[in-house]
Design an enzyme around this catalytic site. Structure first.
Site, PDB file in Angstrom:
ATOM      1  N   HIS A 419      39.412  38.903  38.819  1.00 48.89           N
ATOM      2  CA  HIS A 419      37.939  39.757  38.957  1.00 48.89           C
ATOM      3  C   HIS A 419      37.836  40.624  38.032  1.00 48.89           C
ATOM      4  O   HIS A 419      37.291  41.611  38.158  1.00 48.89           O
ATOM      5  CB  HIS A 419      37.801  40.007  40.420  1.00 48.89           C
ATOM      6  CG  HIS A 419      37.483  39.309  41.504  1.00 48.89           C
ATOM      7  ND1 HIS A 419      37.806  39.402  42.833  1.00 48.89           N
ATOM      8  CD2 HIS A 419      37.296  38.024  41.443  1.00 48.89           C
ATOM      9  CE1 HIS A 419      37.638  38.565  43.567  1.00 48.89           C
ATOM     10  NE2 HIS A 419      37.335  37.332  42.810  1.00 48.89           N
ATOM     11  N   LEU A 420      38.325  40.468  36.714  1.00 45.75           N
ATOM     12  CA  LEU A 420      38.205  41.388  35.745  1.00 45.75           C
ATOM     13  C   LEU A 420      36.761  41.639  35.444  1.00 45.75           C
ATOM     14  O   LEU A 420      35.873  40.957  35.253  1.00 45.75           O
ATOM     15  CB  LEU A 420      39.075  41.013  34.511  1.00 45.75           C
ATOM     16  CG  LEU A 420      39.141  41.675  33.124  1.00 45.75           C
ATOM     17  CD1 LEU A 420      40.237  42.891  33.659  1.00 45.75           C
ATOM     18  CD2 LEU A 420      39.511  41.253  32.083  1.00 45.75           C
TER      19      LEU A 420
END
Length: 481
Positions: A419-420
């Site tokens: 989930h950068l």
């Protein structure tokens, strides 16, 4: 000349292209580095099946980066290969977002109408804060798998309340000061377990390629180029006027009045740096002419996750990866339905509001060389303490104490939720960490906007798909004004 050139047909780019091309007088050209099928029905079955996660070593539709980081590389982006999880960030996240951006445009009150307009919630559509006419179909599991039922039963036995609607504007929360073992919670934080809102239609994964872009592709003012990687932005002074692109051995340049980057938290940042918009020392070390010094990649965040494994039965059918979650303030416990290790079930423990942050940089100006990402996980003692508390709670729920969970154990079991975000952080012009303003416009550069997860300036308590679709919708509509 094209009015708007969109770089990337991922979760955000599909929305931006569909929104802008709704005006017949506005021409939109989209470049997508991965494959694009002629219709949604022509997409491979494993991309339509929400029970499949086509991200393994054999997958041809992902970007791969060091550290086992993968992102979708196809029409629909990561939203075309994810678990269909579509949970909204809570109001507290938008308050933090609004404060970081120094703008009321991202307050909960400001974005709630957009959230309502995006969805057709088949379970709670007529409830306050929900919608019944939006493009994204939302459903919750009605026949959960045995592993999900067992998890929900164990959560209830541990004293947690069931939350009927995780997407409610203000889900239930524990009273101030209440604790569950070592995992303290704070006033206003969501605590409880509930069914995951899922973006699914007719048993198919409903990413934004399905809900937004494919329905718009017949428009004569909208074109999309598949398997075409944008390698550099073309600038004239402090204005971006187009892009350079590569398709196999073919090379070319395309011009537009405005360029909107929707290539994701990794590739949007990498493209800016390759184009001379980034940290000046890095640009000079790579031999890239400086167009505009900017803190691209100097801050980013993700959700560190530890998988607590335990013996369990092999799944008998394919289903979505997550049917239930337990939320405990800044922790999310995830009972995965797939079996990632033969003979072992997995309960994920994810830290949703880490204090530690990371960085992104390039090791080469060559677009074929992947970006380098340092997640910076667990540098802050508070992050280690919170994950430790989450692992211990998982052990109590499962009835399997984990033993000694010291720092070495945490690091040896640590993974990522993929989930950068935040590599092109939003903020006012006088914020030394900010790359874009509250409308996604790159500071100091005309004709260039970023509209994807890279601009989110704070960690989010939920997985990012709903936030990505929201921000793309908001920026596209404000772009039209």
């Amino acid at each position: 000349m094209t009015n708007t050139l969109v770089v990337g047909a991922g979760s955000a780019g599909c929305v931006v292209a569909a929104e802008l091309s709704a005006d017949p007088a506005h021409t939109v050209n989209v470049f997508e580095a991965g494959p694009v099928w002629p219709s949604a029905a022509a997409m491979p079955a494993d991309l339509l099946d929400p029970g499949r996660l086509p991200v393994g070593p054999e997958s041809a539709v992902v970007w791969r980066y060091p550290g086992n980081i993968v992102r979708g590389k196809l029409i629909g982006g990561s939203g075309a290969i994810n678990g269909s999880y579509f949970v909204r960030p809570p109001a507290a996240d938008f308050a933090a977002w609004s404060a970081a951006a120094d703008s009321a445009l991202w307050s909960f009150d400001a974005v709630l109408p957009f959230l309502r307009g995006l969805e057709t919630d088949h379970d709670f559509g007529t409830a306050p804060g929900h919608g019944t006419t939006g493009p994204i179909p939302i459903r919750r599991t009605t026949e959960p798998t045995p592993v999900s039922v067992d998890f929900a039963t164990r959560c209830a036995a541990a004293g947690f309340a069931e939350i009927a609607d995780l997407n409610a504007p203000h889900p239930e929360a524990l009273p101030p000061g209440r604790e569950h073992g070592a995992a303290a919670v704070h006033p206003g934080e969501t605590v409880g377990f509930g069914r995951v809102p899922l973006a699914i239609a007719d048993g198919r994964r409903a990413g934004t390629a399905i809900t937004h872009l494919y329905p718009a592709l017949a428009r004569p003012n909208l074109t999309i180029a598949a398997a075409t990687m944008v390698t550099r932005l073309v600038s004239r002074g402090a204005r971006v006027v187009g892009v350079e692109w590569a398709r196999g051995r073919e090379r070319g340049t395309a011009y537009a009045d405005r360029v909107i980057l929707c290539a994701g938290a990794v590739e949007s940042a990498a493209l800016l740096i390759r184009s001379g918009i980034g940290p000046e020392p890095l640009l000079r070390s790579l031999g890239i002419p400086v167009v505009r010094p900017a803190p691209v990649g100097q801050w980013c965040t993700d959700h560190p996750e530890i998988g607590v494994e335990y013996p369990g039965p092999t799944p008998t059918a394919s289903t979505v990866a997550l049917e239930y979650v337990l939320e405990l303030g800044d922790l999310e416990l995830r009972p995965y339905t797939p079996m990632f290790t033969p003979g072992l079930r997995r309960l994920g423990v994810a830290l949703m509001l880490p204090e530690s942050s990371g960085t992104l940089g390039l090791v080469s100006a060559d677009p074929a060389v992947p970006a380098r990402i340092d997640q910076g996980y667990l540098r802050a003692a508070v992050d280690r303490d919170r994950l430790r508390a989450g692992v211990e709670l998982a052990g109590r729920i499962l009835g399997r104490p984990p033993g000694t969970v010291d720092d070495a154990w945490l690091r040896s079991h640590l993974g990522t939720s993929q989930h950068l975000s935040g590599t092109c952080r939003m903020g006012p012009a006088d914020d030394p960490r900010a790359v874009v303003d509250d409308r996604g416009r790159v500071h100091g550069i005309e004709g260039l906007t970023v509209a994807d997860l890279s601009i989110v300036p704070v960690p989010l308590r939920r997985g990012p798909q709903a936030a990505t679709v929201l921000l793309a919708t908001v920026i596209a509509r404000r772009h039209r004004v």
